[in-house]
Enzyme design. Structure first.
Site, PDB file in Angstrom:
ATOM      1  N   CYS A 115       0.613   3.308   3.224  1.00  0.00           N
ATOM      2  CA  CYS A 115       1.287   2.675   4.369  1.00  0.00           C
ATOM      3  C   CYS A 115       2.798   2.862   4.265  1.00  0.00           C
ATOM      4  O   CYS A 115       3.478   3.077   5.275  1.00  0.00           O
ATOM      5  CB  CYS A 115       0.926   1.195   4.452  1.00  0.00           C
ATOM      6  SG  CYS A 115      -0.725   0.897   5.146  1.00  0.00           S
ATOM      7  N   HIS A 153      -8.744   7.743   2.532  1.00  0.00           N
ATOM      8  CA  HIS A 153      -8.097   9.064   2.525  1.00  0.00           C
ATOM      9  C   HIS A 153      -9.095  10.146   2.146  1.00  0.00           C
ATOM     10  O   HIS A 153     -10.072   9.897   1.439  1.00  0.00           O
ATOM     11  CB  HIS A 153      -6.892   9.084   1.583  1.00  0.00           C
ATOM     12  CG  HIS A 153      -7.202   8.701   0.164  1.00  0.00           C
ATOM     13  ND1 HIS A 153      -7.303   7.396  -0.243  1.00  0.00           N
ATOM     14  CD2 HIS A 153      -7.416   9.453  -0.944  1.00  0.00           C
ATOM     15  CE1 HIS A 153      -7.574   7.356  -1.537  1.00  0.00           C
ATOM     16  NE2 HIS A 153      -7.655   8.599  -1.988  1.00  0.00           N
ATOM     17  N   GLY A 156     -13.388   6.741  -9.140  1.00  0.00           N
ATOM     18  CA  GLY A 156     -11.995   6.825  -9.576  1.00  0.00           C
ATOM     19  C   GLY A 156     -10.987   6.655  -8.461  1.00  0.00           C
ATOM     20  O   GLY A 156      -9.855   7.131  -8.560  1.00  0.00           O
ATOM     21  N   THR A 216      -8.031   5.372  -6.553  1.00  0.00           N
ATOM     22  CA  THR A 216      -6.847   4.658  -7.047  1.00  0.00           C
ATOM     23  C   THR A 216      -6.009   4.065  -5.922  1.00  0.00           C
ATOM     24  O   THR A 216      -5.301   3.086  -6.133  1.00  0.00           O
ATOM     25  CB  THR A 216      -5.946   5.597  -7.883  1.00  0.00           C
ATOM     26  OG1 THR A 216      -5.574   6.720  -7.082  1.00  0.00           O
ATOM     27  CG2 THR A 216      -6.655   6.058  -9.141  1.00  0.00           C
ATOM     28  N   ASN A 257     -13.001   9.807  -2.697  1.00  0.00           N
ATOM     29  CA  ASN A 257     -13.399   8.922  -3.782  1.00  0.00           C
ATOM     30  C   ASN A 257     -13.590   7.531  -3.194  1.00  0.00           C
ATOM     31  O   ASN A 257     -12.660   6.966  -2.618  1.00  0.00           O
ATOM     32  CB  ASN A 257     -12.331   8.914  -4.874  1.00  0.00           C
ATOM     33  CG  ASN A 257     -12.210  10.256  -5.564  1.00  0.00           C
ATOM     34  OD1 ASN A 257     -13.208  10.902  -5.849  1.00  0.00           O
ATOM     35  ND2 ASN A 257     -10.991  10.698  -5.811  1.00  0.00           N
ATOM     36  N   ASP A 267      -0.491  16.213  -1.759  1.00  0.00           N
ATOM     37  CA  ASP A 267      -0.695  15.291  -2.877  1.00  0.00           C
ATOM     38  C   ASP A 267       0.393  15.515  -3.925  1.00  0.00           C
ATOM     39  O   ASP A 267       0.773  16.653  -4.217  1.00  0.00           O
ATOM     40  CB  ASP A 267      -2.083  15.513  -3.485  1.00  0.00           C
ATOM     41  CG  ASP A 267      -2.520  14.358  -4.378  1.00  0.00           C
ATOM     42  OD1 ASP A 267      -3.479  13.653  -4.005  1.00  0.00           O
ATOM     43  OD2 ASP A 267      -1.905  14.155  -5.443  1.00  0.00           O
ATOM     44  N   HIS A 311      -6.492   2.875   0.519  1.00  0.00           N
ATOM     45  CA  HIS A 311      -6.237   3.183   1.931  1.00  0.00           C
ATOM     46  C   HIS A 311      -7.073   4.432   2.173  1.00  0.00           C
ATOM     47  O   HIS A 311      -6.861   5.447   1.495  1.00  0.00           O
ATOM     48  CB  HIS A 311      -4.737   3.446   2.133  1.00  0.00           C
ATOM     49  CG  HIS A 311      -4.305   3.796   3.533  1.00  0.00           C
ATOM     50  ND1 HIS A 311      -3.227   3.207   4.170  1.00  0.00           N
ATOM     51  CD2 HIS A 311      -4.792   4.714   4.416  1.00  0.00           C
ATOM     52  CE1 HIS A 311      -3.071   3.738   5.382  1.00  0.00           C
ATOM     53  NE2 HIS A 311      -4.011   4.671   5.554  1.00  0.00           N
ATOM     54  N   CYS A 367       0.856  -1.191   0.000  1.00  0.00           N
ATOM     55  CA  CYS A 367       0.000   0.000   0.000  1.00  0.00           C
ATOM     56  C   CYS A 367       0.896   1.247   0.000  1.00  0.00           C
ATOM     57  O   CYS A 367       1.737   1.413   0.892  1.00  0.00           O
ATOM     58  CB  CYS A 367      -0.905  -0.014   1.231  1.00  0.00           C
ATOM     59  SG  CYS A 367      -1.790   1.524   1.496  1.00  0.00           S
ATOM     60  N   HIS A 413      -9.267  14.009   0.511  1.00  0.00           N
ATOM     61  CA  HIS A 413      -8.593  15.086  -0.206  1.00  0.00           C
ATOM     62  C   HIS A 413      -9.098  16.405   0.372  1.00  0.00           C
ATOM     63  O   HIS A 413     -10.308  16.620   0.483  1.00  0.00           O
ATOM     64  CB  HIS A 413      -8.961  15.077  -1.690  1.00  0.00           C
ATOM     65  CG  HIS A 413      -8.575  13.831  -2.423  1.00  0.00           C
ATOM     66  ND1 HIS A 413      -7.469  13.763  -3.233  1.00  0.00           N
ATOM     67  CD2 HIS A 413      -9.153  12.608  -2.476  1.00  0.00           C
ATOM     68  CE1 HIS A 413      -7.381  12.553  -3.769  1.00  0.00           C
ATOM     69  NE2 HIS A 413      -8.398  11.830  -3.331  1.00  0.00           N
TER      70      HIS A 413
HETATM   71  P1  5GP Z   1      -7.720   8.695  -5.137  1.00  0.00           P
HETATM   72  O1  5GP Z   1      -7.712   8.787  -6.627  1.00  0.00           O
HETATM   73  O2  5GP Z   1      -7.516   7.271  -4.673  1.00  0.00           O
HETATM   74  O3  5GP Z   1      -8.906   9.334  -4.482  1.00  0.00           O
HETATM   75  O4  5GP Z   1      -6.506   9.561  -4.647  1.00  0.00           O
HETATM   76  C1  5GP Z   1      -5.205   9.101  -4.542  1.00  0.00           C
HETATM   77  C2  5GP Z   1      -4.316  10.306  -4.518  1.00  0.00           C
HETATM   78  O5  5GP Z   1      -3.043   9.922  -4.080  1.00  0.00           O
HETATM   79  C3  5GP Z   1      -4.134  10.970  -5.888  1.00  0.00           C
HETATM   80  O6  5GP Z   1      -4.579  12.326  -5.808  1.00  0.00           O
HETATM   81  C4  5GP Z   1      -2.637  10.877  -6.146  1.00  0.00           C
HETATM   82  O7  5GP Z   1      -2.098  12.017  -6.780  1.00  0.00           O
HETATM   83  C5  5GP Z   1      -2.084  10.688  -4.746  1.00  0.00           C
HETATM   84  N1  5GP Z   1      -0.834   9.929  -4.717  1.00  0.00           N
HETATM   85  C6  5GP Z   1      -0.594   8.724  -5.295  1.00  0.00           C
HETATM   86  N2  5GP Z   1       0.657   8.310  -5.034  1.00  0.00           N
HETATM   87  C7  5GP Z   1       1.215   9.271  -4.256  1.00  0.00           C
HETATM   88  C8  5GP Z   1       2.505   9.414  -3.651  1.00  0.00           C
HETATM   89  O8  5GP Z   1       3.394   8.569  -3.759  1.00  0.00           O
HETATM   90  N3  5GP Z   1       2.710  10.552  -2.921  1.00  0.00           N
HETATM   91  C9  5GP Z   1       1.752  11.507  -2.760  1.00  0.00           C
HETATM   92  N4  5GP Z   1       2.078  12.584  -2.024  1.00  0.00           N
HETATM   93  N5  5GP Z   1       0.530  11.396  -3.297  1.00  0.00           N
HETATM   94  C10 5GP Z   1       0.268  10.300  -4.040  1.00  0.00           C
HETATM   95 ZN    ZN Z   2      -2.377   1.421   3.641  1.00  0.00          ZN
END
Ligand code: 5GP
Ligand code: ZN
Length: 112
Positions: free
Chosen positions: A6, A99, A92, A94, A86, A29, A97, A3, A101
């Site tokens: 994590c 989270h 969407g 991705t 999300n 982010d 874990h 993850c 925003h």
């Molecule tokens: P999701 O699309 O799951 O709601 O948001 C995942 C977020 O994690 C995305 O906005 C993406 O830019 C961010 N993200 C993915 N990998 C990393 C990383 O290694 N470091 C940071 N700071 N953000 C990440």
């Molecule tokens: Zn995790």
């Protein structure tokens, strides 16, 4: 567990920390969608997705929102901010874990 978040909490992947306490970690982010784009996450991988939130997670979720309100004050986000979660494929998501925003730093566009 494989993850990304994590690994960030473990320090295995570097991140730009904004806030940390016993249960919550906040960092910028990597691909900001607004002038200020912070991710706020539980330190423990308690949930992969907001779809799994139950009554037993109430205190954690409330604490996350309290942390975001505190960050907004500390970062001078007087104009306001938006919280996005999300949950699942259609939204969407991705990273699996839980989270939140936190988007701010100017007038935000309309929501999809
Ligand atoms: P999701 O699309 O799951 O709601 O948001 C995942 C977020 O994690 C995305 O906005 C993406 O830019 C961010 N993200 C993915 N990998 C990393 C990383 O290694 N470091 C940071 N700071 N953000 C990440
Ligand atoms: Zn995790």
């Amino acid at each position: 567990m494989d993850c990304i978040f994590c690994k960030i909490i473990a320090g295995e992947i570097p991140s730009k920390k904004v806030y940390e306490d016993d249960t919550v970690y906040a960092f910028y982010d990597i691909a900001p969608q607004a002038p200020v784009h912070i991710l706020v996450i539980p330190k423990e991988h308690v949930l992969s997705c907001a779809r799994e939130i139950g009554a037993e997670h109430g205190a954690l979720i409330a604490h996350i929102y309290e942390v975001m309100a505190r960050l907004a004050r500390e970062l001078g986000l007087e104009g306001g901010y938006r919280v996005v979660t999300n949950a699942g494929e259609d939204a969407g998501q991705t990273v699996l874990h839980l989270h939140f925003h936190m988007l701010a730093g100017g007038q935000l566009g309309a929501m999809a």
